[in-house]
Motif scaffolding. Structure first.
Motif, PDB file in Angstrom:
ATOM      1  N   GLY A 459      12.890 -14.310 -72.285  1.00  0.00           N
ATOM      2  CA  GLY A 459      12.629 -14.142 -70.854  1.00  0.00           C
ATOM      3  C   GLY A 459      13.903 -14.038 -70.049  1.00  0.00           C
ATOM      4  O   GLY A 459      13.994 -13.270 -69.094  1.00  0.00           O
ATOM      5  N   LYS A 460      14.927 -14.812 -70.429  1.00  0.00           N
ATOM      6  CA  LYS A 460      16.212 -14.717 -69.752  1.00  0.00           C
ATOM      7  C   LYS A 460      16.842 -13.343 -69.955  1.00  0.00           C
ATOM      8  O   LYS A 460      17.426 -12.754 -69.053  1.00  0.00           O
ATOM      9  CB  LYS A 460      17.154 -15.799 -70.265  1.00  0.00           C
ATOM     10  CG  LYS A 460      16.792 -17.199 -69.802  1.00  0.00           C
ATOM     11  CD  LYS A 460      17.874 -18.183 -70.221  1.00  0.00           C
ATOM     12  CE  LYS A 460      17.575 -19.578 -69.686  1.00  0.00           C
ATOM     13  NZ  LYS A 460      18.628 -20.548 -70.061  1.00  0.00           N
ATOM     14  N   GLU A 471      10.303  -1.484 -68.632  1.00  0.00           N
ATOM     15  CA  GLU A 471      10.501  -2.264 -69.846  1.00  0.00           C
ATOM     16  C   GLU A 471      10.471  -3.754 -69.557  1.00  0.00           C
ATOM     17  O   GLU A 471       9.880  -4.554 -70.303  1.00  0.00           O
ATOM     18  CB  GLU A 471      11.832  -1.881 -70.499  1.00  0.00           C
ATOM     19  CG  GLU A 471      11.825  -0.495 -71.117  1.00  0.00           C
ATOM     20  CD  GLU A 471      13.192  -0.097 -71.635  1.00  0.00           C
ATOM     21  OE1 GLU A 471      13.245   0.598 -72.652  1.00  0.00           O
ATOM     22  OE2 GLU A 471      14.198  -0.499 -71.023  1.00  0.00           O
ATOM     23  N   LYS A 472      11.094  -4.150 -68.463  1.00  0.00           N
ATOM     24  CA  LYS A 472      11.101  -5.562 -68.102  1.00  0.00           C
ATOM     25  C   LYS A 472       9.673  -6.071 -67.851  1.00  0.00           C
ATOM     26  O   LYS A 472       9.300  -7.177 -68.258  1.00  0.00           O
ATOM     27  CB  LYS A 472      11.972  -5.789 -66.870  1.00  0.00           C
ATOM     28  CG  LYS A 472      13.459  -5.605 -67.108  1.00  0.00           C
ATOM     29  CD  LYS A 472      14.232  -5.859 -65.825  1.00  0.00           C
ATOM     30  CE  LYS A 472      15.725  -5.663 -66.028  1.00  0.00           C
ATOM     31  NZ  LYS A 472      16.477  -5.911 -64.783  1.00  0.00           N
ATOM     32  N   ALA A 473       8.866  -5.271 -67.148  1.00  0.00           N
ATOM     33  CA  ALA A 473       7.491  -5.677 -66.853  1.00  0.00           C
ATOM     34  C   ALA A 473       6.688  -5.859 -68.139  1.00  0.00           C
ATOM     35  O   ALA A 473       5.909  -6.816 -68.289  1.00  0.00           O
ATOM     36  CB  ALA A 473       6.835  -4.641 -65.940  1.00  0.00           C
ATOM     37  N   ALA A 474       6.904  -4.934 -69.102  1.00  0.00           N
ATOM     38  CA  ALA A 474       6.194  -5.044 -70.374  1.00  0.00           C
ATOM     39  C   ALA A 474       6.621  -6.296 -71.130  1.00  0.00           C
ATOM     40  O   ALA A 474       5.804  -6.981 -71.766  1.00  0.00           O
ATOM     41  CB  ALA A 474       6.436  -3.797 -71.216  1.00  0.00           C
ATOM     42  N   ARG A 476       7.835  -9.114 -69.792  1.00  0.00           N
ATOM     43  CA  ARG A 476       7.295 -10.317 -69.146  1.00  0.00           C
ATOM     44  C   ARG A 476       5.820 -10.533 -69.501  1.00  0.00           C
ATOM     45  O   ARG A 476       5.366 -11.656 -69.741  1.00  0.00           O
ATOM     46  CB  ARG A 476       7.483 -10.208 -67.637  1.00  0.00           C
ATOM     47  CG  ARG A 476       8.914 -10.416 -67.174  1.00  0.00           C
ATOM     48  CD  ARG A 476       9.004 -10.599 -65.687  1.00  0.00           C
ATOM     49  NE  ARG A 476       8.658  -9.360 -64.993  1.00  0.00           N
ATOM     50  CZ  ARG A 476       9.542  -8.446 -64.619  1.00  0.00           C
ATOM     51  NH1 ARG A 476      10.833  -8.633 -64.914  1.00  0.00           N
ATOM     52  NH2 ARG A 476       9.161  -7.353 -63.988  1.00  0.00           N
ATOM     53  N   LYS A 477       5.064  -9.434 -69.523  1.00  0.00           N
ATOM     54  CA  LYS A 477       3.643  -9.535 -69.862  1.00  0.00           C
ATOM     55  C   LYS A 477       3.452 -10.031 -71.293  1.00  0.00           C
ATOM     56  O   LYS A 477       2.601 -10.900 -71.572  1.00  0.00           O
ATOM     57  CB  LYS A 477       2.981  -8.170 -69.670  1.00  0.00           C
ATOM     58  CG  LYS A 477       1.483  -8.175 -69.933  1.00  0.00           C
ATOM     59  CD  LYS A 477       0.901  -6.799 -69.666  1.00  0.00           C
ATOM     60  CE  LYS A 477      -0.602  -6.788 -69.961  1.00  0.00           C
ATOM     61  NZ  LYS A 477      -1.189  -5.450 -69.701  1.00  0.00           N
ATOM     62  N   SER A 478       4.246  -9.503 -72.219  1.00  0.00           N
ATOM     63  CA  SER A 478       4.128  -9.901 -73.621  1.00  0.00           C
ATOM     64  C   SER A 478       4.587 -11.338 -73.835  1.00  0.00           C
ATOM     65  O   SER A 478       4.002 -12.089 -74.629  1.00  0.00           O
ATOM     66  CB  SER A 478       4.932  -8.958 -74.507  1.00  0.00           C
ATOM     67  OG  SER A 478       4.444  -7.642 -74.387  1.00  0.00           O
ATOM     68  N   ILE A 479       5.663 -11.725 -73.131  1.00  0.00           N
ATOM     69  CA  ILE A 479       6.169 -13.099 -73.270  1.00  0.00           C
ATOM     70  C   ILE A 479       5.111 -14.090 -72.775  1.00  0.00           C
ATOM     71  O   ILE A 479       4.892 -15.157 -73.364  1.00  0.00           O
ATOM     72  CB  ILE A 479       7.497 -13.262 -72.508  1.00  0.00           C
ATOM     73  CG1 ILE A 479       8.599 -12.457 -73.212  1.00  0.00           C
ATOM     74  CG2 ILE A 479       7.895 -14.723 -72.404  1.00  0.00           C
ATOM     75  CD1 ILE A 479       9.879 -12.370 -72.433  1.00  0.00           C
ATOM     76  N   TYR A 480       4.452 -13.722 -71.668  1.00  0.00           N
ATOM     77  CA  TYR A 480       3.411 -14.600 -71.125  1.00  0.00           C
ATOM     78  C   TYR A 480       2.287 -14.799 -72.145  1.00  0.00           C
ATOM     79  O   TYR A 480       1.720 -15.872 -72.270  1.00  0.00           O
ATOM     80  CB  TYR A 480       2.860 -14.003 -69.837  1.00  0.00           C
ATOM     81  CG  TYR A 480       1.789 -14.852 -69.181  1.00  0.00           C
ATOM     82  CD1 TYR A 480       2.148 -16.008 -68.459  1.00  0.00           C
ATOM     83  CD2 TYR A 480       0.443 -14.535 -69.294  1.00  0.00           C
ATOM     84  CE1 TYR A 480       1.180 -16.795 -67.865  1.00  0.00           C
ATOM     85  CE2 TYR A 480      -0.531 -15.317 -68.704  1.00  0.00           C
ATOM     86  CZ  TYR A 480      -0.158 -16.446 -67.981  1.00  0.00           C
ATOM     87  OH  TYR A 480      -1.128 -17.234 -67.403  1.00  0.00           O
ATOM     88  N   ALA A 481       1.999 -13.699 -72.902  1.00  0.00           N
ATOM     89  CA  ALA A 481       0.954 -13.789 -73.923  1.00  0.00           C
ATOM     90  C   ALA A 481       1.460 -14.444 -75.203  1.00  0.00           C
ATOM     91  O   ALA A 481       0.692 -14.726 -76.119  1.00  0.00           O
ATOM     92  CB  ALA A 481       0.395 -12.409 -74.226  1.00  0.00           C
TER      93      ALA A 481
END
Length: 497
Positions: A459-460, A471-474, A476-481
């Motif tokens: 995430g950092k 790419e960043k949005a993708a 963040r979404k994957s990290i959240y999952a």
């Protein structure tokens, strides 16, 4: 009947004094006489008011009045013997005055393009015994070659060469002991009939004192003893146009006007070198600012008697392959109006040189290419310029940052894939470089398309990396999952996670 005057100017409202003929004055005053006391007409030679005779038996004319205190007008006795000789069908070899705190010197400029042979031997004969000998080399360049005369002050200068060169003048107008004027910009001698205007500095070289007039500054800047003769240089600046300031210039055949004639070359593109405009076209379009329509333009040396009139705001004229003077005429073409452009169809004197912009990496390697296929070390480029401007950083066709940069500064620019750097100066983009590097994974095993488990450290990386927003949005979404595709894992590892 006394002698008729031909050198007369007329007051035109606030725009100053302009040369006028008897025929033009008769059209304005068809029946009545105009006494000298009305201060309508002024003698250009002595600065005194003159009268215009009434309609009658004799041809109408200008004349001095009997009651004038000064009876020494040149046109009453003889035309000033110091009048310059104007050779319009020749090249313009300007006379220049150069000044410093303690000295002055004169020089004559010869256009480089007038030199057709390998070397030319030239003798300039002034007052100095034996004259001045020069050898001018043909350097196939543009601009002027200045021949130093030191302080050889003469009424005129004769030009002598071993062979006869077409369109070279034989005589160049020199220095009138009563006063010769030079423009402070460039130091060139003013010609008879030139226009002068207020709030501009001129240098006056003369023998003896000059006290000036009200509404003008006349400051002595230099005094030199030459063989027993005291020569002085004055800086002259008119503060406002009055009768006194106008009369001051008239004996020198200079016309003080409020709005001097100005001309600019509209087309073709030109390069200005030593006040000569070089071009490469068979015709030119020249804009002018003359308010009335009694103005025409002629190319000198002339090839036909055709003139372009100024009924619109520009002239169109044909050109030939050497130096020409584009001169304005007015008052039925009886007198040169005093403004001219020097044109030369000789190709461009120089090519446009791109502004100095240096782009390098952090190790000092200069990048001259317009695109690079590999990201620079530390993903950083260094940009330095010689002129003030801006650096526009674009990422994925979107403007990311605009950075101002000053002359001599160096800016660090962080770059990424599909990045474009544009350096501008004014309205011009003077340098562009594209980072066209493709995303690569080094020493990373090929992973499957299945999701991969990640931890919070990724995430950092996502927050601080130079990835695109998509790419960043993708990420963040994957990290959240708790997981994201392996291709993003490769990207993140390449970014140092």
């Amino acid at each position: 009947m006394g002698p008729a005057l031909t050198h007369v100017s007329m007051k035109y409202g606030d725009s100053g004094w302009k040369h006028v003929t008897a025929e033009e004055a008769e059209a304005l005053f068809p029946k009545q006489s105009v006494p000298a006391g009305t201060r309508q007409f002024i003698c250009e030679c002595c600065g005194q008011y003159v009268s215009f005779t009434k309609d009658g038996i004799n041809v109408r004319h200008f004349k001095h009045s009997r009651g004038e205190e000064d009876k020494t007008c040149e046109e009453r006795v003889a035309r000033n013997a110091e009048c310059e000789i104007v050779q319009y069908n020749t090249y313009d070899f300007p006379l220049r005055l150069a000044l410093d705190d303690t000295d002055f010197n004169l020089s004559i400029g010869i256009p480089q393009c007038a030199i057709k042979t390998k070397d030319i031997k030239v003798i300039v004969q002034g007052k100095r015994e034996g004259g001045h000998d020069y050898t001018i080399k043909n350097e196939a360049a543009s601009g002027l070659v200045w021949l130093d005369l030191n302080k050889d002050i003469a009424n005129s200068y004769k030009i002598k060469t071993e062979s006869r060169y077409p369109n070279w003048p034989e005589i160049i107008a020199g220095i009138n002991p009563a006063g010769t004027f030079f423009d402070s910009y460039g130091g060139r001698r003013l010609h008879e009939g030139d226009e002068v205007y207020a709030e501009h500095d001129y240098y006056m070289l003369r023998k003896g004192f000059e006290y000036g007039r009200p509404s003008m500054n006349t400051n002595e800047v230099l005094k030199i003893d030459l063989n027993g003769d005291i020569w002085r240089v004055y800086k002259v600046r008119v503060r406002s146009i009055t009768y006194d300031t106008t009369a001051f210039f008239l004996p020198f055949s200079l016309n003080l006007v409020k709005d001097p004639i100005d001309m600019k070359v509209l087309w073709p593109p030109v390069v200005n070198v030593d006040e000569t405009y070089y071009h490469d076209s068979n015709e030119v379009y020249i804009a002018h600012n003359c308010p009335d329509k009694k103005i025409s333009l002629q190319m000198l040396p002339k090839f036909t008697d055709e003139k372009s009139d100024g009924s619109c705001s520009f002239f169109k004229a044909k050109t030939k392959e050497f130096q020409q003077m584009a001169a304005t005429f007015q008052n039925n073409n009886m007198r040169e109006c005093g403004y001219h452009l020097m044109l030369w169809k000789h190709g461009f004197a120089k090519k446009r040189i791109d502004a100095d912009v240096v782009i390098s990496d952090t190790e000092g390697n200069v990048i001259e290419e317009s695109s690079i296929k590999k990201l620079p070390k530390n993903r950083t480029l260094l940009v330095s310029v010689c002129y003030d401007g801006q650096i526009i950083v674009r990422q994925d066709s979107q403007t990311k940052e605009v950075i101002s940069i000053k002359n001599g500064e160096q800016q660090e620019i962080h770059v990424n894939y599909n990045c474009e750097i544009i350096v501008t100066q004014g309205c011009d983009a003077v340098r562009t470089i594209i980072v066209d590097a493709q995303e690569k994974a080094k020493n990373i095993p090929l992973l499957s398309r299945k999701p991969a488990r990640v931890n919070y450290l990724y995430g950092k990386v996502a927050a601080n990396s130079f990835m695109t927003e998509k790419e960043k949005a993708a990420m963040r979404k994957s990290i959240y999952a708790g997981e994201f595709p392996a291709k993003f894992l490769r990207s993140v590892k390449y970014f140092g996670a």
